[in-house]
Design a protein around this motif. Structure first.
Motif, PDB file in Angstrom:
ATOM      1  N   ILE A  44       0.839  -1.203   0.000  1.00  0.00           N
ATOM      2  CA  ILE A  44       0.000   0.000   0.000  1.00  0.00           C
ATOM      3  C   ILE A  44       0.876   1.256   0.000  1.00  0.00           C
ATOM      4  N   LEU A  45       1.892   1.280   0.835  1.00  0.00           N
ATOM      5  CA  LEU A  45       2.769   2.453   0.905  1.00  0.00           C
ATOM      6  C   LEU A  45       3.533   2.667  -0.406  1.00  0.00           C
ATOM      7  N   LEU A  46       3.987   1.588  -1.019  1.00  0.00           N
ATOM      8  CA  LEU A  46       4.651   1.713  -2.322  1.00  0.00           C
ATOM      9  C   LEU A  46       3.681   2.248  -3.377  1.00  0.00           C
ATOM     10  N   SER A  47       2.461   1.758  -3.353  1.00  0.00           N
ATOM     11  CA  SER A  47       1.451   2.251  -4.300  1.00  0.00           C
ATOM     12  C   SER A  47       1.134   3.717  -4.056  1.00  0.00           C
ATOM     13  N   TRP A  48       1.041   4.110  -2.797  1.00  0.00           N
ATOM     14  CA  TRP A  48       0.824   5.528  -2.484  1.00  0.00           C
ATOM     15  C   TRP A  48       1.977   6.374  -2.995  1.00  0.00           C
ATOM     16  N   GLY A  49       3.181   5.853  -2.868  1.00  0.00           N
ATOM     17  CA  GLY A  49       4.349   6.576  -3.375  1.00  0.00           C
ATOM     18  C   GLY A  49       4.256   6.809  -4.873  1.00  0.00           C
ATOM     19  N   MET A  50       3.802   5.791  -5.605  1.00  0.00           N
ATOM     20  CA  MET A  50       3.613   5.957  -7.051  1.00  0.00           C
ATOM     21  C   MET A  50       2.473   6.931  -7.338  1.00  0.00           C
ATOM     22  N   ALA A  51       1.422   6.854  -6.544  1.00  0.00           N
ATOM     23  CA  ALA A  51       0.263   7.726  -6.749  1.00  0.00           C
ATOM     24  C   ALA A  51       0.623   9.192  -6.495  1.00  0.00           C
ATOM     25  N   PHE A  52       1.608   9.432  -5.656  1.00  0.00           N
ATOM     26  CA  PHE A  52       2.068  10.806  -5.432  1.00  0.00           C
ATOM     27  C   PHE A  52       2.453  11.459  -6.761  1.00  0.00           C
ATOM     28  N   PHE A  53       3.171  10.699  -7.602  1.00  0.00           N
ATOM     29  CA  PHE A  53       3.595  11.232  -8.896  1.00  0.00           C
ATOM     30  C   PHE A  53       2.400  11.429  -9.832  1.00  0.00           C
ATOM     31  N   GLU A  54       1.387  10.586  -9.657  1.00  0.00           N
ATOM     32  CA  GLU A  54       0.149  10.794 -10.417  1.00  0.00           C
ATOM     33  C   GLU A  54      -0.393  12.193 -10.148  1.00  0.00           C
ATOM     34  N   TYR A  55      -0.465  12.557  -8.877  1.00  0.00           N
ATOM     35  CA  TYR A  55      -1.035  13.855  -8.505  1.00  0.00           C
ATOM     36  C   TYR A  55      -0.152  15.023  -8.931  1.00  0.00           C
ATOM     37  N   LEU A  56       1.164  14.801  -9.015  1.00  0.00           N
ATOM     38  CA  LEU A  56       2.053  15.865  -9.479  1.00  0.00           C
ATOM     39  C   LEU A  56       1.730  16.277 -10.917  1.00  0.00           C
ATOM     40  N   PHE A  57       1.098  15.379 -11.672  1.00  0.00           N
ATOM     41  CA  PHE A  57       0.719  15.690 -13.045  1.00  0.00           C
ATOM     42  C   PHE A  57      -0.784  15.928 -13.195  1.00  0.00           C
ATOM     43  N   GLN A  58      -1.592  15.231 -12.413  1.00  0.00           N
ATOM     44  CA  GLN A  58      -3.051  15.349 -12.525  1.00  0.00           C
ATOM     45  C   GLN A  58      -3.530  16.758 -12.171  1.00  0.00           C
TER      46      GLN A  58
END
Length: 125
Positions: A44-58
């Motif tokens: 979950i924490l690794l996925s959240w880390g990837m999702a952080f980059f999603e939001y940097l562009f979204q």
């Protein structure tokens, strides 16, 4: 205006790529020695880390694209673009990383209907 539209779409593509890896990439962790036995909380924490980059562009994509911020798209158009990109990127991701998944005719029809939704939302009636 065209530049903002292109920036919006490019950022949404990048954002959706990160999102797809965050949501579904962890299902391939079993293929990597370092990740085989990770506890769920670490996944979950690794996925959240990837999702952080999603939001940097979204977030910048939506700001650049939204008509009330000077962009070319309405809120509904932004959402339909995002959904069409999400399914496109997901289908590419599935084809590349999940070789056992088969894309059948009904999946393609559903994909076509999503693309039809883009046409309907953008058509000036």
């Amino acid at each position: 205006m065209l530049a903002r539209g292109i920036k919006t779409i490019l950022f949404l593509i990048i954002s959706n790529t990160f999102m797809t890896f965050a949501w579904y990439g962890h299902l391939r962790f079993k293929d990597f020695q370092w990740a085989k036995n990770l506890p769920l909380i670490m996944v979950i924490l690794l996925s959240w880390g990837m999702a952080f980059f999603e939001y940097l562009f979204q977030v910048p994509a939506n700001r650049a694209g939204f008509e009330e911020e000077g962009g070319p798209f309405s809120l509904l158009q932004l959402k339909v673009i995002q959904e069409a990109l999400t399914i496109t990127i997901f289908m590419i991701f599935t084809t590349l990383f999940f070789k056992t998944e088969k894309i059948a005719w009904n999946h393609m029809v559903g994909f076509g209907l999503i693309m039809l939704a883009v046409f309907v939302v953008f058509k000036k009636w």
